[in-house]
Design an enzyme around this catalytic site. Structure first.
Site, PDB file in Angstrom:
ATOM      1  N   GLU A 159       0.854  -1.188   0.000  1.00  0.00           N
ATOM      2  CA  GLU A 159       0.000   0.000   0.000  1.00  0.00           C
ATOM      3  C   GLU A 159       0.890   1.239   0.000  1.00  0.00           C
ATOM      4  O   GLU A 159       1.891   1.276   0.687  1.00  0.00           O
ATOM      5  CB  GLU A 159      -0.865  -0.046   1.270  1.00  0.00           C
ATOM      6  CG  GLU A 159      -1.757   1.113   1.453  1.00  0.00           C
ATOM      7  CD  GLU A 159      -2.693   1.301   0.279  1.00  0.00           C
ATOM      8  OE1 GLU A 159      -3.402   0.349  -0.072  1.00  0.00           O
ATOM      9  OE2 GLU A 159      -2.697   2.399  -0.294  1.00  0.00           O
ATOM     10  N   LEU A 201      -0.335   4.568   0.380  1.00  0.00           N
ATOM     11  CA  LEU A 201      -1.062   5.777   0.802  1.00  0.00           C
ATOM     12  C   LEU A 201      -0.223   6.657   1.722  1.00  0.00           C
ATOM     13  O   LEU A 201       0.624   6.176   2.475  1.00  0.00           O
ATOM     14  CB  LEU A 201      -2.400   5.425   1.453  1.00  0.00           C
ATOM     15  CG  LEU A 201      -2.456   4.599   2.738  1.00  0.00           C
ATOM     16  CD1 LEU A 201      -2.237   5.467   3.959  1.00  0.00           C
ATOM     17  CD2 LEU A 201      -3.808   3.928   2.824  1.00  0.00           C
ATOM     18  N   LYS A 218       7.638  -1.814  -1.863  1.00  0.00           N
ATOM     19  CA  LYS A 218       7.254  -0.835  -0.843  1.00  0.00           C
ATOM     20  C   LYS A 218       8.455  -0.224  -0.135  1.00  0.00           C
ATOM     21  O   LYS A 218       8.590   0.996  -0.050  1.00  0.00           O
ATOM     22  CB  LYS A 218       6.313  -1.510   0.167  1.00  0.00           C
ATOM     23  CG  LYS A 218       5.895  -0.645   1.328  1.00  0.00           C
ATOM     24  CD  LYS A 218       5.151   0.599   0.835  1.00  0.00           C
ATOM     25  CE  LYS A 218       4.921   1.566   1.943  1.00  0.00           C
ATOM     26  NZ  LYS A 218       3.773   1.276   2.758  1.00  0.00           N
ATOM     27  N   GLY A 227      14.680  21.121   4.439  1.00  0.00           N
ATOM     28  CA  GLY A 227      14.127  21.561   5.715  1.00  0.00           C
ATOM     29  C   GLY A 227      14.608  20.643   6.816  1.00  0.00           C
ATOM     30  O   GLY A 227      15.726  20.104   6.742  1.00  0.00           O
ATOM     31  N   CYS A 270       6.564   5.797   8.948  1.00  0.00           N
ATOM     32  CA  CYS A 270       6.966   4.912   7.843  1.00  0.00           C
ATOM     33  C   CYS A 270       8.405   5.107   7.381  1.00  0.00           C
ATOM     34  O   CYS A 270       9.232   4.212   7.560  1.00  0.00           O
ATOM     35  CB  CYS A 270       6.013   5.094   6.683  1.00  0.00           C
ATOM     36  SG  CYS A 270       4.312   4.766   7.137  1.00  0.00           S
ATOM     37  N   LYS A 322       4.085  16.084   9.496  1.00  0.00           N
ATOM     38  CA  LYS A 322       3.826  16.861   8.278  1.00  0.00           C
ATOM     39  C   LYS A 322       2.424  17.441   8.424  1.00  0.00           C
ATOM     40  O   LYS A 322       1.666  17.015   9.307  1.00  0.00           O
ATOM     41  CB  LYS A 322       3.959  15.996   7.032  1.00  0.00           C
ATOM     42  CG  LYS A 322       2.913  14.892   6.930  1.00  0.00           C
ATOM     43  CD  LYS A 322       3.021  14.203   5.583  1.00  0.00           C
ATOM     44  CE  LYS A 322       1.912  13.215   5.402  1.00  0.00           C
ATOM     45  NZ  LYS A 322       1.960  12.533   4.133  1.00  0.00           N
TER      46      LYS A 322
HETATM   47  C1  UGA Z   1       5.110   7.644   3.182  1.00  0.00           C
HETATM   48  C2  UGA Z   1       5.110   7.429   1.661  1.00  0.00           C
HETATM   49  O1  UGA Z   1       5.131   8.690   1.001  1.00  0.00           O
HETATM   50  C3  UGA Z   1       3.853   6.649   1.226  1.00  0.00           C
HETATM   51  O2  UGA Z   1       3.891   6.402  -0.167  1.00  0.00           O
HETATM   52  C4  UGA Z   1       3.832   5.334   1.996  1.00  0.00           C
HETATM   53  O3  UGA Z   1       2.676   4.570   1.658  1.00  0.00           O
HETATM   54  C5  UGA Z   1       3.815   5.621   3.488  1.00  0.00           C
HETATM   55  O4  UGA Z   1       4.979   6.376   3.843  1.00  0.00           O
HETATM   56  C6  UGA Z   1       3.827   4.302   4.217  1.00  0.00           C
HETATM   57  O5  UGA Z   1       4.852   3.628   4.203  1.00  0.00           O
HETATM   58  O6  UGA Z   1       2.780   3.874   4.706  1.00  0.00           O
HETATM   59  P1  UGA Z   1       3.848   9.331   4.844  1.00  0.00           P
HETATM   60  O7  UGA Z   1       4.585   8.662   5.947  1.00  0.00           O
HETATM   61  O8  UGA Z   1       2.400   9.602   5.007  1.00  0.00           O
HETATM   62  O9  UGA Z   1       3.977   8.461   3.484  1.00  0.00           O
HETATM   63  O10 UGA Z   1       4.596  10.711   4.600  1.00  0.00           O
HETATM   64  P2  UGA Z   1       5.291  11.460   3.373  1.00  0.00           P
HETATM   65  O11 UGA Z   1       4.330  12.289   2.646  1.00  0.00           O
HETATM   66  O12 UGA Z   1       6.100  10.500   2.581  1.00  0.00           O
HETATM   67  O13 UGA Z   1       6.276  12.430   4.161  1.00  0.00           O
HETATM   68  C7  UGA Z   1       7.313  11.897   4.988  1.00  0.00           C
HETATM   69  C8  UGA Z   1       8.157  12.985   5.596  1.00  0.00           C
HETATM   70  O14 UGA Z   1       8.996  13.598   4.619  1.00  0.00           O
HETATM   71  C9  UGA Z   1       7.395  14.126   6.261  1.00  0.00           C
HETATM   72  O15 UGA Z   1       7.965  14.368   7.537  1.00  0.00           O
HETATM   73  C10 UGA Z   1       7.585  15.303   5.328  1.00  0.00           C
HETATM   74  O16 UGA Z   1       7.562  16.538   5.992  1.00  0.00           O
HETATM   75  C11 UGA Z   1       8.985  14.999   4.784  1.00  0.00           C
HETATM   76  N1  UGA Z   1       9.264  15.624   3.462  1.00  0.00           N
HETATM   77  C12 UGA Z   1       8.520  15.285   2.370  1.00  0.00           C
HETATM   78  C13 UGA Z   1      10.312  16.517   3.321  1.00  0.00           C
HETATM   79  O17 UGA Z   1      11.034  16.826   4.293  1.00  0.00           O
HETATM   80  N2  UGA Z   1      10.594  17.054   2.090  1.00  0.00           N
HETATM   81  C14 UGA Z   1       9.866  16.736   1.000  1.00  0.00           C
HETATM   82  O18 UGA Z   1      10.168  17.259  -0.099  1.00  0.00           O
HETATM   83  C15 UGA Z   1       8.793  15.828   1.142  1.00  0.00           C
END
Ligand code: UGA
Length: 444
Positions: free
Chosen positions: A152, A154, A208, A257, A264, A326
């Site tokens: 998954e 998401l 994954k 940042g 995850c 986030k």
């Molecule tokens: C992540 C993956 O993006 C999903 O595809 C995956 O399904 C999920 O883990 C999982 O394993 O279940 P998520 O943990 O919801 O999703 O968060 P992300 O959107 O990936 O962000 C992760 C972190 O990276 C956040 O702390 C965000 O602030 C940081 N981030 C993201 C950055 O510092 N810079 C960026 O450019 C993007």
């Protein structure tokens, strides 16, 4: 075609998955042994903040497509597919993932498992886990059980949308029959043009962790560039924009940042390293250790920047804007924001935390830290404000009005999310990671 399925484990992944498949027209039974969680979901309340999920939950409860049970019974054994969605947290004794909940879930399912039902794992696992689970299940039933893997992807904050319309569906199967069944499950999604990839089971498990490792690496790459930009007098935000315009690189997940956090990415890269080492190919992903080291260094850099501005932080009033890992979630697991808050606290600062959604979790996990429910009182008397999660509320905050409450107009933009010139125009000194901003506030 309407399928009867069970979703086992109703955390972020399971609750969203159950609601999504019910919304897509399947008959779903959600199973979780946690009675409090189950009662909340059955009453139409999602026990965490996820935009849009509660409305969808109410809708599928009303339509009768989603029901809940604390354990399997004769009815759940009629399900054609059982989706395993239980957590695989980091092991308490090492860096690897703890897969105990998956084995426990199979133990509970086995007495009710029908010979022609498919068990499909969705949880994130170390490669090879499905084979162990299949062996375990086979020892619990007197027929050859069918197991598939269906990772998954998401994201929290957009979980429902990601489940209803993902970029792709990946299914790892051994038998044509399992593929057929999973294709039926995903038909309402693939009918909308979403590609479905059929792979072997180890590849499905790897997809994954490989995807999450790539995302983490991309973030740490730009954060490494930010470290260099800071000493070279360059600008990491402009750099990111410039390299991101190359289509082969792409501008997503290239935001510098305080780095990545959550339930995850950090756990998955650690687990991947641990698994690769067990398989004797640790070197292949040795770089992921550096990915994590860069990630942690960015958090400490915020404290260093504050010390460069204020000197000793003992007794200094610091406002932390954002606790969630986030925006659009109340999840503070492995949150960079909370790591920064804790480091200020350890340095002797008087820390006040604000977050639009996550304060309840902050108070539960960090009872020693002060919180404030509204933004104005959070920044009252602040000597330094630190933006740690780029919630819309902060990006759109009025620097002139906030400036009236602080003692010192100094802000560290830990997410490169602010309109720097607007803040500078309101006589704020803006310090940002990976940037060398004008230290003298512009005059209005
Ligand atoms: C992540 C993956 O993006 C999903 O595809 C995956 O399904 C999920 O883990 C999982 O394993 O279940 P998520 O943990 O919801 O999703 O968060 P992300 O959107 O990936 O962000 C992760 C972190 O990276 C956040 O702390 C965000 O602030 C940081 N981030 C993201 C950055 O510092 N810079 C960026 O450019 C993007």
């Amino acid at each position: 075609m309407k399928l009867k399925i069970s979703v086992i484990g109703l955390g972020y992944l399971g609750a969203t998955t159950a609601v999504a498949f019910a919304k897509l027209g399947h008959e779903v039974i959600g199973i979780d042994s946690d009675l409090t969680k189950l009662e909340s979901l059955a009453a139409g309340r999602v026990p965490f903040y996820e935009p849009g999920l509660e409305d969808a939950l109410l809708e599928v409860i009303a339509s009768g497509n989603l029901r809940f049970k604390t354990q399997h019974d004769e009815e759940t054994s009629e399900a054609l597919i059982h989706l395993l969605c239980v957590g695989t947290p980091q092991s308490k004794t090492g860096l690897g993932a703890d897969t105990t909940y998956l084995f426990n879930a199979l133990d509970a399912l086995a007495p009710f498992l029908n010979e022609d039902a498919l068990v499909a794992g969705k949880s994130t696992v170390p490669v090879g886990t499905a084979a162990e689970l299949a062996k375990h299940l086979a020892s619990k039933v007197d027929f050859p059980p069918h197991l598939a893997w269906n990772p998954e992807f998401l994201r929290e904050g957009t979980a429902l949308q990601d489940s209803l319309l993902p970029d792709r569906v990946v299914i790892g199967v051994k038998e044509a029959w399992a593929e057929k069944l999973l294709r039926l499950l995903y038909e309402p999604i693939t009918n909308q043009g979403v590609p479905l990839l059929v792979v072997d089971i180890p590849t499905a498990e790897l997809v994954k962790v490989a995807a999450n490792s790539f995302l983490a690496t991309k973030i740490s790459f730009i954060n490494a560039m930010a470290e260099i930009a800071e000493v070279a007098g360059a600008d990491a935000v402009k750099l990111s924009e410039a390299i991101g315009m190359d289509e082969r690189i792409g501008n997503k997940f290239l935001k510098s940042g305080i780095g990545f956090g959550g339930g995850c990415l950090p756990k998955d890269i650690r687990g991947f390293v641990a698994r690769a080492e067990e398989l004797g190919v640790g070197q292949a992903v040795g770089f992921l250790k550096e990915v994590e080291a860069i990630n942690l260094r960015r958090r400490s850099r915020v404290i260093e920047l504050a010390q460069e501005e204020l000197g000793d932080l003992t007794g200094r009033r610091v406002t932390i804007l954002g606790a969630a890992f986030k925006p659009e979630t109340d999840d503070i697991r492995d949150s960079p924001a909370m790591a920064v808050a804790e480091q200020f606290w350890m340095a002797g600062a008087k820390v006040v935390i604000h977050d639009p959604k996550a304060l309840e979790n902050v108070r539960r996990v960090y009872p020693q830290l002060e919180t404030a429910n509204d933004l104005d009182s959070a920044v009252q008397g602040a000597e330094i404000v630190v933006l740690t999660t780029e919630w819309k509320q902060y990006r759109e905050a009025d620097p002139i009005s906030l400036g009236r409450h602080v003692t010192n107009r100094l802000i560290i933009d830990g997410r490169n999310a602010l309109d720097v010139s607007a803040w500078q125009a309101a006589n704020w000194q803006v310090v940002a990671l990976g940037r060398n901003l004008d230290r003298i506030p512009a005059l209005v």
